[in-house]
Design an enzyme around this catalytic site. Structure first.
Site, PDB file in Angstrom:
ATOM      1  N   ASP A 177     130.096  46.429  46.745  1.00  0.00           N
ATOM      2  CA  ASP A 177     131.407  45.828  46.513  1.00  0.00           C
ATOM      3  C   ASP A 177     132.375  46.326  47.584  1.00  0.00           C
ATOM      4  OD1 ASP A 177     133.543  44.525  45.181  1.00  0.00           O
ATOM      5  OD2 ASP A 177     132.593  44.957  43.252  1.00  0.00           O
ATOM      6  N   ASP A 237     135.812  41.718  47.337  1.00  0.00           N
ATOM      7  CA  ASP A 237     136.790  41.665  46.259  1.00  0.00           C
ATOM      8  C   ASP A 237     138.048  40.909  46.709  1.00  0.00           C
ATOM      9  OD1 ASP A 237     137.695  42.742  43.602  1.00  0.00           O
ATOM     10  OD2 ASP A 237     139.199  43.715  44.852  1.00  0.00           O
ATOM     11  N   GLU A 271     134.917  36.880  46.213  1.00  0.00           N
ATOM     12  CA  GLU A 271     135.683  36.617  44.994  1.00  0.00           C
ATOM     13  C   GLU A 271     136.933  35.858  45.401  1.00  0.00           C
ATOM     14  OE1 GLU A 271     137.604  39.000  41.193  1.00  0.00           O
ATOM     15  OE2 GLU A 271     137.729  39.880  43.183  1.00  0.00           O
ATOM     16  N   HIS A 297     132.464  42.353  35.160  1.00  0.00           N
ATOM     17  CA  HIS A 297     133.246  43.511  34.731  1.00  0.00           C
ATOM     18  C   HIS A 297     134.701  43.177  34.433  1.00  0.00           C
ATOM     19  CE1 HIS A 297     133.997  43.003  38.958  1.00  0.00           C
ATOM     20  NE2 HIS A 297     135.048  43.787  38.871  1.00  0.00           N
ATOM     21  N   ASP A 298     135.148  41.987  34.822  1.00  0.00           N
ATOM     22  CA  ASP A 298     136.546  41.591  34.612  1.00  0.00           C
ATOM     23  C   ASP A 298     136.713  40.580  33.480  1.00  0.00           C
ATOM     24  OD1 ASP A 298     137.792  43.163  36.521  1.00  0.00           O
ATOM     25  OD2 ASP A 298     137.566  41.681  38.113  1.00  0.00           O
TER      26      ASP A 298
END
Length: 551
Positions: free
Chosen positions: A95, A196, A249, A323-324
């Site tokens: 990430d 990200d 993302e 995870h979000d």
């Protein structure tokens, strides 16, 4: 094997397995569980950040891109993990949080100490002549997007948590420093990168306020210059590897932009994460609301992205969970009455679409949101901020809690449930977040969990065996059906008809005569008690999914 054939598993290291019993997951814990991961037959693991960080945003506030945070392990642990995963033909995706750094980062600290060179690494601005903030942008975690820059009288921009300072991508030195980070990890055998919030890097240099009545996010999101940045990054780093797999993302992006981000000739990214399909339970577009999902809108959104990206030559990352996000089984399924069936239905829906599927840890055993009863049980800064804001807006504490209970990012961050013990087999001490339903769902001794896991194995095997799944075209099928999301995949004269019942009641689907044929084969079916054939009418049981290969 290309990224089209791959299935990628996501690990949130802090919550996967705690090997040293300090309540936090770690790299050695992941190494211990490699046999479990390998048994699923996935091809690559995306790891959430385990770099040095003060952890104000669970590792997305990075203080050193080149070092492993001691709470997760050492560089030797990382190297061993990469080597052992390679033995199982599993690649590593890291990430890359390149839009911002922690305010603890050396660059920001030098800027704070008065170094003009490093001050240009960030967006540091004077207040307006009237003393107000430099512009009207909001932080995505609540409140305004500006914080005082020491005692200088200036402010620095933070689109996220206050201690996550946005990097100035207009500065070519900043970009080169970030490309060095990618290349450092490439040299250590990493060929997968997830970027990200990468499409908020293209902010206008003058940072103008948004006009009255306009959402400020459109002043800095998905701007054309992001395409230039991504191409430059590709050429300077991962684009030099034939086997690289990259995903961006993309916040509030569009289909045309996502096509450009992922079209092969543009040399930018392999695929994009988009979130439009996960906003169908937002009332009036607001996340912090409690609202049933809009099935018609879900189908419309998934269909538009499938058709648009296919027609334009772009590529989607396919996912329900990360995870979000709260657990999808709570949002779109029924973990109480049909845990296995609805989990399998959701998996079928996503894995047989056009794109690359991602599995978030615990999804493959049917993990669901925790049954928390108090705000004190939550850790996530976005969640606690949202609760305060909701109460300030006049919403009752009870209703505000119900809202954050349904939408918190912590819902997906509870520890992986390995067994039914007090701490779910994750640790021998109280973890940083607690599990609440490990008696119902766990790896070791739950028949329901094993059934779901076996089903995921079947889906992954099908993707590798049938090119119609990994490479076929997409077409919608009866989008107006009240309960079923159906679609067709086509390749080399074959068709794959996929039918997914999103509700806990029976329904039927009329099949056009041109799809009826003697050579229709059931590739997968999550209800062995309802062994149906492809006839003029297909009757589906609650949460049933079935896929027919038509030759």
């Amino acid at each position: 094997m290309s990224f089209k054939d791959k299935v990628i598993y996501q690990i949130y290291p802090k919550s996967f397995y705690d090997s040293n019993n300090d309540g936090i997951g770690d790299l050695r814990g992941i190494i211990e569980k490699i046999p479990y991961i390998a048994s699923l037959n996935i091809d690559m693991i995306w790891f959430n950040p385990f770099f040095v960080s003060p952890q104000y945003d669970n590792g997305y506030d990075i203080a050193d891109y080149y070092k492993i945070d001691p709470r997760f392990g050492t560089m030797a642990d990382f190297d061993e993990m990469v080597a052992k995963l390679k033995e199982h033909h599993i690649g590593v995706m890291l990430d890359m949080v390149l839009n911002h750094t922690s305010t603890d980062h050396e660059w920001f600290q030098k800027a704070l100490a008065g170094d003009k060179h490093y001050q240009d690494y960030y967006y540091i601005r004077d207040p307006k002549p009237d003393g107000s903030l430099p512009n009207n942008w909001d932080s995505k975690f609540g409140g305004n997007a500006w914080a005082k820059f020491g005692d200088t009288g200036k402010y620095y921009l933070h689109l996220y948590e206050r201690r996550q300072a946005d990097l100035n991508w207009h500065n070519p030195e900043v970009r080169q420093e970030l490309y060095k980070v990618i290349n450092f990890w490439r040299e250590k055998g990493v060929h997968g990168f997830r970027f990200d919030v990468i499409n908020v890097t293209g902010k206008d240099e003058n940072l103008q306020s948004s006009p009255a009545g306009t959402d400020p996010k459109y002043m800095y999101t998905d701007k054309p210059i992001v395409q230039k940045y991504l191409h430059e990054m590709n050429q300077a780093s991962f684009g030099q590897d034939d086997d690289s797999v990259t995903v961006g993302e993309m916040s509030s992006t569009t289909i045309p932009n996502s096509i450009e981000y992922t079209k092969p000739g543009n040399d930018e990214l392999s695929m994009v994460f988009t979130f439009h399909h996960l906003k169908v339970d937002y009332k009036d577009g607001e996340k912090w609301t409690k609202f049933p999902f809009d099935f018609a809108l879900l189908k419309k959104t998934l269909n538009e992205w499938q058709v648009g990206m296919s027609d334009g030559g772009g590529w989607n990352a396919l996912f329900w969970n990360n995870h979000d996000q709260p657990r999808a089984i709570n949002r779109f399924g029924d973990p109480e009455h049909y845990r296995a069936r609805s989990a399998e239905m959701l998996a079928t829906t996503m894995h047989l679409l056009r794109g690359t599927p991602y599995i978030y840890q615990g999804e493959e055993i049917g993990m669901s949101d925790p049954d928390y009863t108090s705000l004190d049980q939550y850790v996530d800064v976005e969640t606690t901020n949202a609760y305060k804001i909701l109460v300030e807006q006049g919403i009752s504490p009870k209703e505000a809690f119900e809202i954050i209970h349904s939408k918190s990012r912590d819902n997906s961050r509870t520890p992986m449930q390995w067994d039914d013990s007090e701490y779910a087999g994750f640790s021998k001490v109280k973890p940083w977040l607690t599990s609440t339903n490990q008696k119902v769902v766990n790896v070791a001794n739950s028949a329901v969990s094993q059934e779901i896991f076996d089903y995921y194995q079947k889906l992954i095997k099908l993707r590798k065996e049938y090119s119609i799944i990994s490479e076929g075209d997409y077409k919608p099928f009866q989008l107006d059906h009240k309960q079923v999301f159906g679609y067709l995949r086509e390749k080399d004269g074959q068709k794959l008809l996929v039918l997914n019942n999103f509700y806990g009641k029976e329904t039927s689907v009329d099949i056009p005569t041109d799809l009826l044929g003697k050579d229709a084969e059931v590739l997968i079916n999550n209800d062995s008690d309802n062994l149906i054939e492809l006839n003029n009418e297909v009757k589906l049981s609650p949460y049933q999914s079935i896929a027919f290969l038509i030759k």
